[in-house]
Write a protein that holds these residues in place. Structure first.
Motif: not given
Length: 510
Positions: A187-188, A191-192, A194-195, A198, A363, A366-367, A370
């Motif tokens: 998950k982490l 997310y990184r 996609s961003n 982050a 962000s 969220v980071t 996670l």
């Protein structure tokens, strides 16, 4: 008050009169005790002592790498282990009770009897004594030995099960947290990916970049202000300078050259003599220059005498200070424009970094969540890995019995003599009781008999003095009866003695 000394003659008299009755009582009590001793069930007892060691040689070597099973708990639950159904079933087989194939009800009754005759005592939390009593010495020995062996084997098996269960539980937790850690990491990472903002270190890089750009902007502003001030100063200087310079006349030139030559001559004379070639050369140049100056003065004088106008022999050239200031002003204006461009670019980059910092801040929650989940799962997973290895070592130690903590200190032995009340005890007690009971009854009969049996008692009862007493004189029949009674008493005592000796002899033969 009646004393024993006053009652003693009456007791002796009554004993002589009732010696046959007393002999019969003596014989009956002695024989009854002897029969009771013969019929009394024998009780054999055997015991074994087990030492539950609290430490061993391998314990300090494996400290921190393996967890040892607590011995104190083992000692405290020894009774529960020994009286368990599994151990009792093995004891029934070892003791021979199952040879008759008893029913379940009979088995429970036998087990209750075994439990009642079994004692488990713990001393100092690590010394366990198991005692068992039975009427059969061999069975007593076998049951006691079997109880010790079964207790040790069950304790070791319990330790192995405990270590194995602990390892399997920790291993299952390791696998569960491995899956959680993998999910949190995925998950982490997703997310990184996609961003871009982050990624790790983005906030620190952005803050450092913003600080650097602000420093650059401040420096650029100060530089721009300095260059603009310098530009204004150069412009003011440029307005006060002429573009061209007019050099002096020929005479002025000659005087300038003469001053230069004189300076060279003075400098040479500080080091060299008058005959040095350079000194001679400079003096000749000065002489030639004086001649030229003299000729120029003569020419001017002749012109004045003749009335002819004299043209100024001058040279006109550009002013070097003006040219230098103009060049510096152009360079300053160029650097001012460059500083202004750098300032604008830095301000634009600062705005871009501030916008990026805002995106990173949005962000960050969220980071952080996670990352926190990932760190927690990682820490727990690493701790469980260490615990699993420790549990593996403990399981291997218990499986190979390297950490054996139970030692049979005193093994069970075959009991040779019964414990408790034996035949000898009943025999001695029978002799003592056969003497004590008749004499005690005789003393009570004399002591509480209301009849007067002595002169002292009569004097105490009447308060009068007794002048004389008539003794008893036996007749020949009385003497024959006394001899017969004495013979009967002697035969009874001798018979009892013979019976006792015969029974002791038979016991020694067995």
């Amino acid at each position: 008050m009646t004393t024993f000394a006053s009652v003693l003659p009456a007791i002796v008299s009554e004993a002589r009169r009732r010696r046959v009755v007393m002999g019969v009582a003596f014989a009956l009590i002695a024989l009854a005790a002897l029969v009771t001793g013969m019929l009394w069930p024998k009780k054999y007892e055997a015991s074994t002592t087990i030492l539950a060691q609290e430490s061993s040689i391998i314990s300090p070597l494996m400290e921190g790498a393996a967890a040892a099973t607590g011995n104190k708990n083992r000692a405290s639950i020894a009774r529960d282990v020994i009286f368990s159904r599994k151990v009792m079933s093995e004891v029934l087989v070892a003791g021979g009770w199952m040879a008759t194939h008893p029913s379940p009800v009979e088995q429970d009754r036998i087990i209750d009897g075994i439990k009642a005759r079994t004692k488990v005592v713990t001393a100092h939390d690590n010394l366990i004594t198991i005692s068992y009593s039975d009427s059969n010495p061999k069975r007593t020995y076998l049951v006691t030995r079997e109880l010790a062996q079964l207790f040790i084997s069950e304790s070791l098996a319990s330790k192995q099960r405990e270590s194995r269960d602990a390892y399997e539980f920790i291993n299952s937790q390791v696998e569960a947290y491995r899956k959680k850690l993998t999910d949190a990491e995925d998950k982490l990472k997703a997310y990184r990916d996609s961003n871009d903002d982050a990624r790790p270190g983005s906030e620190a890089d952005t803050n450092a970049r913003i600080s650097q750009l602000r420093s650059q902007i401040e420096t650029a502003r100060m530089d721009l202000m300095e260059r603009r001030s310098q530009e204004g100063s150069l412009a003011a200087q440029l307005t006060g300078e002429s573009e061209v310079n007019t050099v002096q006349t020929t005479g002025g030139i000659y005087e300038t050259q003469m001053a230069d030559l004189q300076g060279q001559l003075d400098k040479l004379l500080l080091t060299y003599t008058e005959e040095y070639p350079d000194v001679v050369r400079v003096r000749h140049q000065m002489q030639d220059l004086r001649q030229q100056m003299a000729q120029d003065d003569q020419r001017k004088a002749a012109a004045q005498l003749s009335g002819t106008p004299i043209a100024l022999d001058s040279r006109v050239q550009f002013n070097p200070a003006y040219q230098q200031i103009k060049t510096q002003l152009a360079a300053t204006r160029a650097s001012t424009a460059a500083a202004a461009a750098r300032l604008g670019a830095s301000e634009a980059m600062l705005q871009s970094e501030l916008q990026r910092s805002a995106r990173i801040a949005s962000s960050e929650n969220v980071t952080s969540e996670l990352t926190r989940d990932y760190n927690v799962n990682r820490d727990v997973y690493q701790d469980l890995l260490k615990r699993r290895e420790n549990a593996r070592v403990s399981m291997n130690l218990d499986a190979e019995q390297r950490g054996l903590t139970f030692l049979v200190q005193n093994p069970a032995v075959m009991p040779l003599t019964p414990s408790g009340l034996r035949f000898m005890h009943f025999s001695l007690a029978g002799i003592a009781l056969s003497l004590a009971i008749p004499l005690g009854l005789l003393f009570c009969a004399v002591r509480f008999d209301p009849r007067v049996r002595s002169v002292e008692r009569l004097e105490q009862a009447t308060g009068l003095a007794v002048l004389a007493s008539i003794p008893f004189y036996p007749t020949p029949n009385d003497r024959r009866r006394d001899r017969l009674q004495n013979l009967i008493l002697l035969l009874m005592v001798a018979g009892v003695g013979v019976v006792y000796l015969a029974m002791f002899w038979l016991r020694l033969k067995q």
